[in-house]
Design an enzyme around this catalytic site. Structure first.
Site, mmCIF file in Angstrom:
data_model
loop_
_atom_site.group_PDB
_atom_site.id
_atom_site.type_symbol
_atom_site.label_atom_id
_atom_site.label_comp_id
_atom_site.label_asym_id
_atom_site.label_seq_id
_atom_site.Cartn_x
_atom_site.Cartn_y
_atom_site.Cartn_z
ATOM 1 N N ILE A 30 0.946 -1.287 0.039
ATOM 2 C CA ILE A 30 0.064 -0.123 0.261
ATOM 3 C C ILE A 30 0.852 1.386 -0.093
ATOM 4 O O ILE A 30 1.977 1.386 0.587
ATOM 5 C CB ILE A 30 -1.040 -0.175 1.306
ATOM 6 C CG1 ILE A 30 -1.910 -1.384 1.267
ATOM 7 C CG2 ILE A 30 -1.828 1.072 1.140
ATOM 8 C CD1 ILE A 30 -2.716 -1.525 2.508
ATOM 9 N N GLY A 70 6.347 0.689 2.969
ATOM 10 C CA GLY A 70 6.386 -0.860 2.083
ATOM 11 C C GLY A 70 7.662 -1.013 1.337
ATOM 12 O O GLY A 70 8.062 -1.833 1.094
ATOM 13 N N LYS A 125 16.506 -3.126 -10.694
ATOM 14 C CA LYS A 125 15.225 -2.747 -9.757
ATOM 15 C C LYS A 125 14.991 -3.809 -8.888
ATOM 16 O O LYS A 125 14.343 -4.040 -8.045
ATOM 17 C CB LYS A 125 14.296 -2.045 -10.349
ATOM 18 C CG LYS A 125 14.604 -0.693 -11.089
ATOM 19 C CD LYS A 125 13.549 -0.188 -11.701
ATOM 20 C CE LYS A 125 13.825 1.319 -12.108
ATOM 21 N NZ LYS A 125 12.639 2.050 -12.595
ATOM 22 N N ARG A 129 7.292 -6.328 -5.254
ATOM 23 C CA ARG A 129 7.874 -5.446 -6.371
ATOM 24 C C ARG A 129 9.367 -5.703 -6.497
ATOM 25 O O ARG A 129 9.825 -5.357 -7.707
ATOM 26 C CB ARG A 129 7.691 -3.833 -5.458
ATOM 27 C CG ARG A 129 8.547 -2.924 -6.051
ATOM 28 C CD ARG A 129 8.441 -1.560 -5.371
ATOM 29 N NE ARG A 129 9.184 -0.427 -5.962
ATOM 30 C CZ ARG A 129 9.297 0.686 -5.351
ATOM 31 N NH1 ARG A 129 8.652 0.873 -4.274
ATOM 32 N NH2 ARG A 129 10.032 1.577 -6.061
ATOM 33 N N HIS A 132 1.107 -1.144 -7.627
ATOM 34 C CA HIS A 132 0.356 -1.236 -6.446
ATOM 35 C C HIS A 132 -0.820 -1.811 -6.378
ATOM 36 O O HIS A 132 -1.906 -1.521 -6.002
ATOM 37 C CB HIS A 132 0.297 0.259 -5.970
ATOM 38 C CG HIS A 132 1.508 0.859 -5.494
ATOM 39 N ND1 HIS A 132 2.087 0.792 -4.210
ATOM 40 C CD2 HIS A 132 2.206 1.855 -5.898
ATOM 41 C CE1 HIS A 132 3.343 1.114 -3.988
ATOM 42 N NE2 HIS A 132 3.378 2.124 -5.137
ATOM 43 N N TRP A 171 0.931 7.494 -10.015
ATOM 44 C CA TRP A 171 0.262 6.027 -10.120
ATOM 45 C C TRP A 171 -0.562 5.833 -11.092
ATOM 46 O O TRP A 171 -1.452 4.774 -10.943
ATOM 47 C CB TRP A 171 0.084 5.641 -8.577
ATOM 48 C CG TRP A 171 0.876 5.924 -7.765
ATOM 49 C CD1 TRP A 171 2.085 5.194 -7.727
ATOM 50 C CD2 TRP A 171 0.997 6.485 -6.406
ATOM 51 N NE1 TRP A 171 2.916 5.560 -6.431
ATOM 52 C CE2 TRP A 171 1.953 6.301 -5.482
ATOM 53 C CE3 TRP A 171 0.016 7.435 -5.754
ATOM 54 C CZ2 TRP A 171 2.229 6.856 -4.501
ATOM 55 C CZ3 TRP A 171 0.130 7.742 -4.472
ATOM 56 C CH2 TRP A 171 1.467 7.568 -3.951
#
Length: 411
Positions: free
Chosen positions: A94, A99, A123, A140, A150, A204
């Protein structure tokens, strides 16, 4: 004849004395059991599982007062996570709950037989099981945003199995077991942190928001800004947008949106929709394998380690100086934020209580196990001291028949 009768009487006397020895030993063992036995039960960690109505907090904690009742089955979270099998940890991330830091802990800070391969400049890390080239972590930093940026509970539960089946087709022979985890944060702090993030240009907007097999229409989810982003927006502008997904974001991301018609606000009345979302979010949170709280980093680490039987290499750090903490807002603004996030406020209050009770429950079990272990060690030590010296020098030696006869004669 007299000698034979005398020998017979001697045998009877010896037998009687032997019976007395056995009876005395049985009484001693019964007394010992009464002293050391209460609370012990085979098959239960740390002794007999406490009943649902057991008061888990016999000593009041000045820093915490429980508000909700949770049965023991909701507090017990010792899982048999099988990294060499087909179990998978799925991290529901979230926004602005810490996170990113926790996600890095999962790939860089867990003590593993085969550590995740995190290479500079990349990444994502490769987190394989010790026995085969297959991932045990869906996050992720391990699989990327495979279910969308997300992704929420509704998206992940319908997407994760298919994604992993395509990544590791060989695993189709054995069904996987998914362990969902997440982090929650104080709603006011989280909201202010998201506003500062959006103010710097975050959108986002590539999030899918998949629900019931489709994405929301522009009418169902209108944007709050015109142009490429919402850079420079004031906190008042951020609060004034009725379509802002920052409002009650934690409830929305943990609830089953299919129950309320996804993003179609006309599907059911607003009041009923809010109640269904909140109850669904609570239910899904309780059913998750683990959740942590941003404000309690050390307790979060403690519960995660004991839930999955995994250890972190370095301890979690508690950062109180965040971007949200540096925002000065008046009491009226705080009340307005709380109103906009009323569902999140209720969820966090519920989650915080469940989190604290799980922590207290686990600590109590560990203290009980330690007391039982110490008691057993003391009893063992006393038993060794009570043995004759020659017996102590040769542990496990079985007394001979002559030795037993000697004891009976002395008895």
């Amino acid at each position: 004849m007299r000698r034979r009768r005398g020998g017979g009487r001697t045998m009877v006397e010896r037998a009687s004395k032997f019976v007395l020895v056995v009876a005395g030993s049985a009484c001693f063992m019964l007394i010992l059991y009464q002293y050391a036995g209460p609370g012990l039960s085979l098959g239960a960690p740390g002794g007999r599982a406490p009943p649902d109505d057991l008061d888990l907090f016999p000593t009041p904690d000045p820093h915490y007062e429980k508000k909700y009742y949770f049965p023991v089955r909701e507090l017990e979270r010792s899982l048999r996570f099988d990294m060499k099998g087909d179990d998978v940890i799925v991290f529901l991330h979230i926004q602005k709950t810490g996170g990113t830091t926790f996600g890095r802990h999962l790939v860089q800070n867990v003590r593993l037989e085969v550590p995740c391969d995190c290479r500079p400049g990349q990444k994502k890390c490769t987190c394989y099981r010790p026995n085969r080239r297959e991932t045990w972590l869906f996050s992720r930093f391990s699989t990327g945003w495979s279910c969308g940026l997300h992704a929420d509970w509704t998206e992940l539960t319908s997407c994760v199995p298919g994604v992993l089946d395509r990544r590791d087709p060989a695993a189709l022979r054995t069904p996987r077991k998914f362990y969902y985890i997440t982090l929650l944060r104080d709603p006011v702090s989280r909201y202010l942190s998201e506003w500062r993030h959006v103010q710097r240009g975050a959108t986002w907007k590539t999030s899918l928001h998949m629900c019931d097999g489709r994405t929301p229409t522009p009418e169902e989810l209108p944007p709050c800004y015109e142009g490429t982003d919402w850079s420079g927006c004031t906190l008042q502008e951020f609060m004034d947008c009725p379509y802002n997904l920052a409002n009650n974001r934690q409830v929305r991301m943990l609830a089953d949106l299919s129950l309320v018609g996804c993003y179609n606000l006309s599907f059911i009345p607003e009041g009923k929709r809010a109640q269904l979302l909140l109850e669904s979010a609570k239910k899904n949170l309780r059913g998750m394998a683990f959740f942590g709280l941003t404000e309690f980093q050390r307790k979060t680490q403690y519960l995660f380690e004991r839930t999955f039987n995994l250890k972190f290499i370095r301890p979690f750090m508690q950062y109180n100086s965040t971007r949200a903490g540096g925002v000065e807002v008046d009491e009226d603004t705080i009340r307005r934020i709380e109103e906009l996030n009323d569902l999140d406020m209720q969820l966090y209050d519920y989650a915080k209580d469940l989190f604290q009770q799980r922590y207290q429950y686990k600590r109590q079990l560990e203290r009980r196990e330690q007391r039982l272990k110490s008691r057993e060690e003391r009893l063992l030590h006393r038993a060794k001291e009570a043995l004759p010296r020659e017996d102590a020098d040769e542990p496990g030696r079985v007394p001979t028949e002559d030795y037993m006869s000697h004891i009976i004669e002395k008895w």
